[in-house]
Each structure stands twice: as C-alpha cells, then as structure tokens.
Scaffold this active site. Structure first.
Site, PDB file in Angstrom:
ATOM      1  N   ARG A   1       3.724  -8.585   8.466  1.00  0.00           N
ATOM      2  CA  ARG A   1       4.938  -9.226   7.989  1.00  0.00           C
ATOM      3  C   ARG A   1       5.020 -10.606   8.634  1.00  0.00           C
ATOM      4  NH1 ARG A   1       8.715  -5.076  11.430  1.00  0.00           N
ATOM      5  NH2 ARG A   1       8.564  -6.118  13.436  1.00  0.00           N
TER       6      ARG A   1
ATOM      7  N   ALA B   1       8.100  -1.488  10.794  1.00  0.00           N
ATOM      8  CA  ALA B   1       9.066  -1.556   9.700  1.00  0.00           C
ATOM      9  C   ALA B   1       8.863  -2.839   8.908  1.00  0.00           C
ATOM     10  CB  ALA B   1      10.484  -1.494  10.244  1.00  0.00           C
TER      11      ALA B   1
ATOM     12  N   LYS C   1       4.220  12.369  -6.648  1.00  0.00           N
ATOM     13  CA  LYS C   1       3.371  12.569  -7.815  1.00  0.00           C
ATOM     14  C   LYS C   1       1.927  12.706  -7.359  1.00  0.00           C
ATOM     15  CE  LYS C   1       1.290   9.700 -10.179  1.00  0.00           C
ATOM     16  NZ  LYS C   1      -0.148   9.295 -10.404  1.00  0.00           N
TER      17      LYS C   1
ATOM     18  N   ASN D   1       0.600   2.647  -5.695  1.00  0.00           N
ATOM     19  CA  ASN D   1      -0.609   3.289  -6.211  1.00  0.00           C
ATOM     20  C   ASN D   1      -1.111   2.710  -7.521  1.00  0.00           C
ATOM     21  OD1 ASN D   1       1.730   4.346  -7.497  1.00  0.00           O
ATOM     22  ND2 ASN D   1       0.555   6.112  -8.217  1.00  0.00           N
ATOM     23  N   TYR D   2      -0.386   1.765  -8.124  1.00  0.00           N
ATOM     24  CA  TYR D   2      -0.733   1.322  -9.484  1.00  0.00           C
ATOM     25  C   TYR D   2      -0.668  -0.197  -9.549  1.00  0.00           C
ATOM     26  CZ  TYR D   2      -0.457   1.197 -14.645  1.00  0.00           C
ATOM     27  OH  TYR D   2      -0.694   0.958 -15.985  1.00  0.00           O
TER      28      TYR D   2
ATOM     29  N   ASN E   1       5.690  11.255   9.815  1.00  0.00           N
ATOM     30  CA  ASN E   1       7.101  10.909   9.584  1.00  0.00           C
ATOM     31  C   ASN E   1       7.174   9.627   8.745  1.00  0.00           C
ATOM     32  OD1 ASN E   1      10.089  11.435  10.647  1.00  0.00           O
ATOM     33  ND2 ASN E   1       9.743   9.235  10.536  1.00  0.00           N
TER      34      ASN E   1
ATOM     35  N   HIS F   1      13.953  10.254   3.051  1.00  0.00           N
ATOM     36  CA  HIS F   1      14.832   9.641   2.055  1.00  0.00           C
ATOM     37  C   HIS F   1      14.242   8.358   1.471  1.00  0.00           C
ATOM     38  CE1 HIS F   1      16.946   8.916   6.154  1.00  0.00           C
ATOM     39  NE2 HIS F   1      15.842   8.248   6.119  1.00  0.00           N
TER      40      HIS F   1
END
Length: 395
Positions: free
Chosen positions: A373, A356, A284, A319-320, A310, A296
């Site tokens: 993380r 990741a 969007k 974004n919100y 990538n 994916h």
C-alpha cells in the site's frame, strides 16, 4: 408387478394454461411426485393435443404392449399416493384377477369416490376404449357390461386439477414430510412454515427453525440448527453446525461450524470443522480448512484456504480478470488483514500476515509480513486551510 405398465394421460390446460400434471407441488410437479412413487415402468404423458382423452392414441399404445400386460391408467394426478398405496392397488388387482381395479376412497358418510386411476387388463382396456371419451366413462362401461371390477381403498387425497388443488396437495404433503421428521426426533418449530424435500436426510436431534426451505439432496447432521429463513440445496451440514439466515448450494459444511447470518455459499465449496462463515460472506468453489474464520464482509472464490486462518473484514479474493478465473492458495495459520485484496493467481505460505489495506499480487513466503500500500503522508494544516477557504466563500 413385472407385467404392469403405467401410462399418464395428458389433460387439457387450466384457465392459466398449465396442465394438471405440470402443476408445481413442493419442489416438483404433480407428475413427478407420482412417477417417483410408482414401482413400475412409466410411459410419459401421452401427447393428446387439445383434448383430455384421445382413445385412438391410447389404443395404439396399448396394443403394442404384451398381451398379458396390465395397465395402470392415470388420468389426473394425485400426488399424495405413496409407493405403499400403489403396491396395495397392484396386489388387489392381482389377487382378484379381475378386468379392472379402481382406486377409490370412502368418505365419512359411506359414499365411495373414484380417483381417475385404475388398473386394466390390456384386452379389457382396448375394448373399453371404443367410443370412450374419458376414463370415468370407461369405468362406467366396465360396470354396465358386467366386467369383473374391484375397488381398492386408499385414504382421502387431493386430486390436482388447478392451482388451488395443487396448493392444497402441497400443504398436505409438506405436513406429512415434516411430521415424519418430527416423529424421528427432529425438532421443527413451525411445520406449516417449513418446506422440506422428500429425499432430505435429517438426523435426530437437529432443529429446523421457521421459514426454512430444504430442497432435494440435503443431509443434515445430529444437533445441527438450520434457520430461521435458510435455503439449502444439495447441501451437507455437519453435526452441531448452525446455518442462520443463509443460503448453501451444492456444498459441504463440516461439524461444529457456524454459518451466517446472511452468508451465501455457492456451489463447489467444502468448509471444514469448527469454522466460522459470518455475515455478508460469499464463497464460491472454496476449500476452507478446519478452524478458519471468515467473519464478515468477505468474498472468497476459486481458493484453497488452510487451517486456522483469520480473515479480516472486507477481504476480497480477486479471482476474475474479465476473461480468466484464477486460483488463490492460502496456507495454515495466516492472518489476512482488513480490506486485503488477494489478486489471483497468488499463493500465501503458512503463517503469513498481510497488512490491512494491502493488495497482494505476488506470492508470499512462510512467516512473512506482506505490505502492499502507499506510504502514509500527513500534510499539516491542509484541511484547516480548506475549511477556511470555503467559509470565506460562503460568507
């Protein structure tokens, strides 16, 4: 033709409450199809209330027109009429110089059938309106009074009066559009199952597979493959690009790209050449640079993405915040690890690598690795003890 004015008459709604002119026919309504083809000014549907024909209201409109005006009166929609057909009708009326020129067709048995479409001289129309209850009655009166009438022949077409006739007109229009594309070098595997708007531009060599809906404002480049089961709307698809089982709205996809299956490209996206937008990806207001791969399970919104980036599976551009939508900027040659959250506003420089599972809330400089993380902790034997406790309880 400068003195011809077209007037559409409003008819009584059908049993389903829909007026004939408002019947949906292949991305438009019946009135819209005719308005797009008539090469003169058009007065919108007369507000004739509950009756199909109100001579007083029509007369009031007619007397306000110039005395030398000719009036195209349309009492029921025939969406298949083309600009060429109207041109022929107007030329016939002008050449004969008569009072009325009717639009007609002749069947195989030689019987002439009138369409409720005719061109009248203004004064003739005003006189015929007195006491008339339909356009058909006006045409009958013209012949009975010896007025100079003429029949302009057009091909056999469907007059839309109800849902069934609207569907039949749609089928014929759909095939006419599809066959014209096929004649121009576009491969359409199932013309009876492919819906293309009349203004869609498709270059020779492109292929449209079954189940596609190509709405207004679309451009498709040479050797592109669209479908199966794809929806495009105001979309521009580049040369050699495939869009498989996906939807693209108000966006541009470059050349030699692949989209889908099951991708959703929302308005405001610009996707570069040699890109991949894979399965279950949603975009969007995203700018995607050349050579970037979003393979994916990813959402990218309100973002500028560079070239040769990538995206790992499960990436989300956050974004919100519930009140404000903020922007994310990603440089060239970045590697976004699986399950990365990019919390906007945030900027990643060129050649950035995100680990990741990282949640990135701060800007990352060029060439850096971003890890955000919790450190992994192993509790030896924890699950064996848990399983043993449950087994003891169950026994």
């Amino acid at each position: 033709m400068s003195n011809i004015v077209s007037i559409f008459l409003n008819g009584v709604p059908g049993d389903d409450g829909i007026c004939a002119f408002a019947r949906p026919v292949l991305f438009s309504d019946a009135a819209g199809w005719m308005t797009q083809q008539i090469p003169t000014s058009v007065i919108p549907l007369c507000p004739l209330g509950e009756t199909p024909f109100a001579s007083e209201e029509l007369a009031l409109r007619a007397v306000k027109l110039p005395e030398d005006a000719d009036i195209l009166l349309v009492a029921a929609p025939v969406p298949e009429l083309t600009a060429k057909d109207y041109q022929h009708l107007f030329e016939c009326h002008s050449a004969i110089g008569g009072d009325v020129t009717m639009c007609c067709t002749t069947d195989a048995a030689g019987t002439t059938h009138r369409y409720p479409i005719a061109v009248f001289r203004r004064q003739t129309l005003c006189s015929l309106l007195q006491g008339a209850v339909s356009v058909q009655q006006m045409l009958d009166k013209a012949e009975q009074q010896g007025l100079l009438t003429h029949s302009c022949q057009v091909p056999d077409m469907v007059t839309v009066t109800n849902g069934l006739s609207a569907y039949e007109a749609q089928k014929r229009l759909m095939l006419r559009i599809n066959m014209a594309h096929i004649a121009n070098g576009v491969q359409i595997l199932a013309p009876e199952n492919t819906f293309i708007a009349p203004d869609a531009q498709i270059d020779a060599g492109a292929s449209v597979l079954p189940g596609c809906i190509i709405r207004a404002g679309c451009k498709i480049g040479k050797n592109a493959v669209i479908g199966p089961n794809t929806i495009l709307e105001q979309a521009e698809i580049g040369e050699g690009t495939s869009v498989n089982n996906s939807q693209v709205y108000e966006s541009t996809v470059g050349a030699q790209a692949t989209v889908g299956p099951f991708a959703y490209i929302r308005p405001g996206c610009q996707i570069g050449d040699h890109t991949r937008i894979g399965d279950f990806v949603e975009l969007k207001k995203a700018q995607i640079g050349n050579g970037t791969k979003v393979s994916h399970l990813t959402y990218i919104g309100d973002a500028d993405v560079g070239e040769r980036v990538n995206f790992g599976c499960g990436t989300v551009v956050v974004n919100y915040d519930g009140y404000v939508k903020s922007k994310t900027v990603i440089g060239d040659d970045c590697f976004i690890g699986c399950n990365t959250n990019l919390v906007a506003p945030v900027t990643l420089g060129d050649r950035v690598f995100t680990a990741a599972g990282a949640t990135i809330t701060k800007n990352v400089p060029d060439g850096a690795l971003a890890v955000a993380r919790a450190r992994q902790t192993n509790l030896d034997g924890w699950n064996d003890r848990r399983r043993a406790a449950h087994e003891k309880t169950e026994s």
